[in-house]
Design an enzyme around this catalytic site. Structure first.
Site, mmCIF file in Angstrom:
data_model
loop_
_atom_site.group_PDB
_atom_site.id
_atom_site.type_symbol
_atom_site.label_atom_id
_atom_site.label_comp_id
_atom_site.label_asym_id
_atom_site.label_seq_id
_atom_site.Cartn_x
_atom_site.Cartn_y
_atom_site.Cartn_z
ATOM 1 N N TYR A 1 63.067 30.962 61.612
ATOM 2 C CA TYR A 1 62.530 32.302 61.861
ATOM 3 C C TYR A 1 63.649 33.314 61.695
ATOM 4 O O TYR A 1 64.768 33.108 62.166
ATOM 5 C CB TYR A 1 61.974 32.394 63.285
ATOM 6 C CG TYR A 1 61.589 33.799 63.702
ATOM 7 C CD1 TYR A 1 60.294 34.264 63.547
ATOM 8 C CD2 TYR A 1 62.537 34.660 64.257
ATOM 9 C CE1 TYR A 1 59.938 35.555 63.918
ATOM 10 C CE2 TYR A 1 62.194 35.954 64.634
ATOM 11 C CZ TYR A 1 60.900 36.393 64.469
ATOM 12 O OH TYR A 1 60.564 37.667 64.832
ATOM 13 N N GLU B 1 59.932 40.845 59.338
ATOM 14 C CA GLU B 1 59.879 39.559 60.033
ATOM 15 C C GLU B 1 59.465 38.479 59.049
ATOM 16 O O GLU B 1 58.414 38.592 58.411
ATOM 17 C CB GLU B 1 58.880 39.642 61.187
ATOM 18 C CG GLU B 1 58.749 38.364 61.985
ATOM 19 C CD GLU B 1 57.669 38.476 63.055
ATOM 20 O OE1 GLU B 1 57.930 38.118 64.205
ATOM 21 O OE2 GLU B 1 56.553 38.937 62.714
#
Length: 432
Positions: free
Chosen positions: A153, A241
């Site tokens: 991530y 993101e």
């Protein structure tokens, strides 16, 4: 990819500050953003990333089954993924009114792509986030399917606590990052970036190392991180993101899926990006409100809320509910309001057949209450208002506003405070 409005009020309630607060371990206070999100389809966001040197899967976007077949053949990929392009989430488990199940399909046969596209394009796809009848699919993305050997991530966001950009990463990708922050906080890595100096090579490398990239992949990941930061700055993003930010068995570092949020204040210098805004899945009344710089969110009650400021809007909706009523919407005028906007706001509210009463709740700081009062009287007279109207005004030029309303001769019910206004609005509906 870009934050979708398919979830209506629920989607607007998501604020970037919430994510950074969670990652810092603070209590997750919810904020309501007064501006509607910019809506970009997945393929639009991926094109923006590719244009800035970020590695994404090869893909084509098509609007016919024949073109889908041609795109699949041109990719010459071992496996192909076909994705319906709608803003709503949950595509994979959605159902088309053509009978096809799933808005995302994997296949190794280009001819199968054509057959699937025939059952997607022009048909409605229903997911948990779409209206009951679903959303019409006008385009599909035909992309190269890549194996993922490891998922991480990575995100860059503006963090008020740091007065600038912050990188956030975790070797645990492909899942809800908030859950990782709660269950394994030691796997969340955060690095502040000096916005004047920019990202340093050693910062990018350290983040790549923290994400678990090894050998040659570490430098590749660092290069991608720097490109993502450059993208973040160039497009005036508030958040980029990537989840998953992954590696493939062939030794590639790829941004498989991403979410980009933009700074609405930069619209004047990001005209090309904002021109991509897809409003096709928004409610028509929300699109109409946006034309006049009004922020409208429809709800399922019968008391319309007419306010200035998102916080006041939430409080107004809550106090109506606490007094036994149900808000039909909230409509936020914002700060620089003009009489014409007040008129258009009333026009929108009275066009909704569910509305049985209107509650105006204005706290005039920047807003001049007299402008609101003039707009209200004009709207009531020209639109021949037929539902009860309760008005609570406080703040700048309030006495002049009260004089305008009282001398108008219109059946307007004044309220002393918000509690009084809510009770009177609920009572006016109950009398019917």
């Amino acid at each position: 990819m870009a934050a979708p409005m398919a979830g209506r009020a629920g989607a607007v309630l998501r604020d970037l500050a919430l994510r950074s607060a969670r990652l810092r371990g603070e209590f997750p206070t919810v904020q309501l953003t007064p501006r509607r999100w910019l809506n970009l389809q997945e393929y639009q966001s991926k094109k923006i990333m590719a244009d800035h040197g970020v590695t994404v899967q090869r893909f084509f976007v098509v609007d016919s089954a024949n073109d889908a077949l041609e795109a699949a053949q041109r990719l010459k990929a071992k496996e192909i993924v076909l994705k319906a392009q709608i803003l709503a989430g949950g595509r994979g488990k959605g159902i088309f009114n053509s009978g096809l199940k799933g808005g995302v399909h994997l296949t190794k046969d280009p001819k199968t792509v054509e057959q699937l596209a025939k059952q997607m394009i022009g048909y409605n796809l229903s997911t948990k986030q779409t209206p009951k009848d679903g959303v019409t699919v006008k385009k599909v993305m035909v992309a190269e399917a890549l194996d993922i050997s490891r998922e991480t991530y990575f995100a860059i966001l503006m963090d008020r606590a740091c007065n600038g950009p912050v990188m956030v990463g975790s070797p645990q990708g492909g899942m809800d990052i908030e859950e990782v922050a709660v269950t394994s906080p030691e796997l969340i890595f955060k690095e502040e970036i000096d916005i004047f100096e920019g990202i340093k090579d050693h910062q990018a490398l350290q983040m790549a190392k923290n994400l678990g990239f090894q050998g040659p992949l570490q430098q590749k990941a660092a290069d991608q991180i720097k490109k993502l930061y450059n993208l973040f700055l160039k497009i005036d993003a508030t958040q980029v993101e990537v989840n998953p930010f992954g590696e493939t068995p062939e030794g590639q570092v790829v941004c498989f899926d991403a979410k980009i949020n933009f700074d609405d204040n930069a619209e004047f210098r990001q005209k090309e990006i904002f021109a991509m805004d897809d409003k096709s899945e928004s409610e028509p009344i929300e699109n109409e409100a946006a034309k006049y710089d009004l922020k409208y969110i429809g709800l399922d009650g019968n008391i319309a809320c007419f306010v200035n400021g998102a916080g006041l809007a939430m409080a107004t909706c809550d106090i109506i509910s606490l007094n036994g009523g149900k808000p039909a919407n909230f409509l936020d005028l914002g700060g620089g309001v003009k009489e014409a906007q007040v008129y258009q706001a009333f026009k929108l509210l009275t066009a909704d057949p569910k509305v049985e009463a209107i509650l105006v709740n204005i706290f005039g700081g920047i807003v001049n209450c007299a402008i609101i009062a003039n707009g209200i009287t004009k709207a009531c007279q020209e639109l021949e208002l037929k539902v009860p109207l309760v008005v609570r005004l406080e703040g700048t030029n309030v006495h002049e506003a009260q004089r305008i309303l009282s001398e108008s001769g219109l059946p307007i019910t004044s309220a002393n405070d918000l509690e009084d206004a809510a009770k009177k609005a609920v009572a006016s509906v109950a009398k019917k």
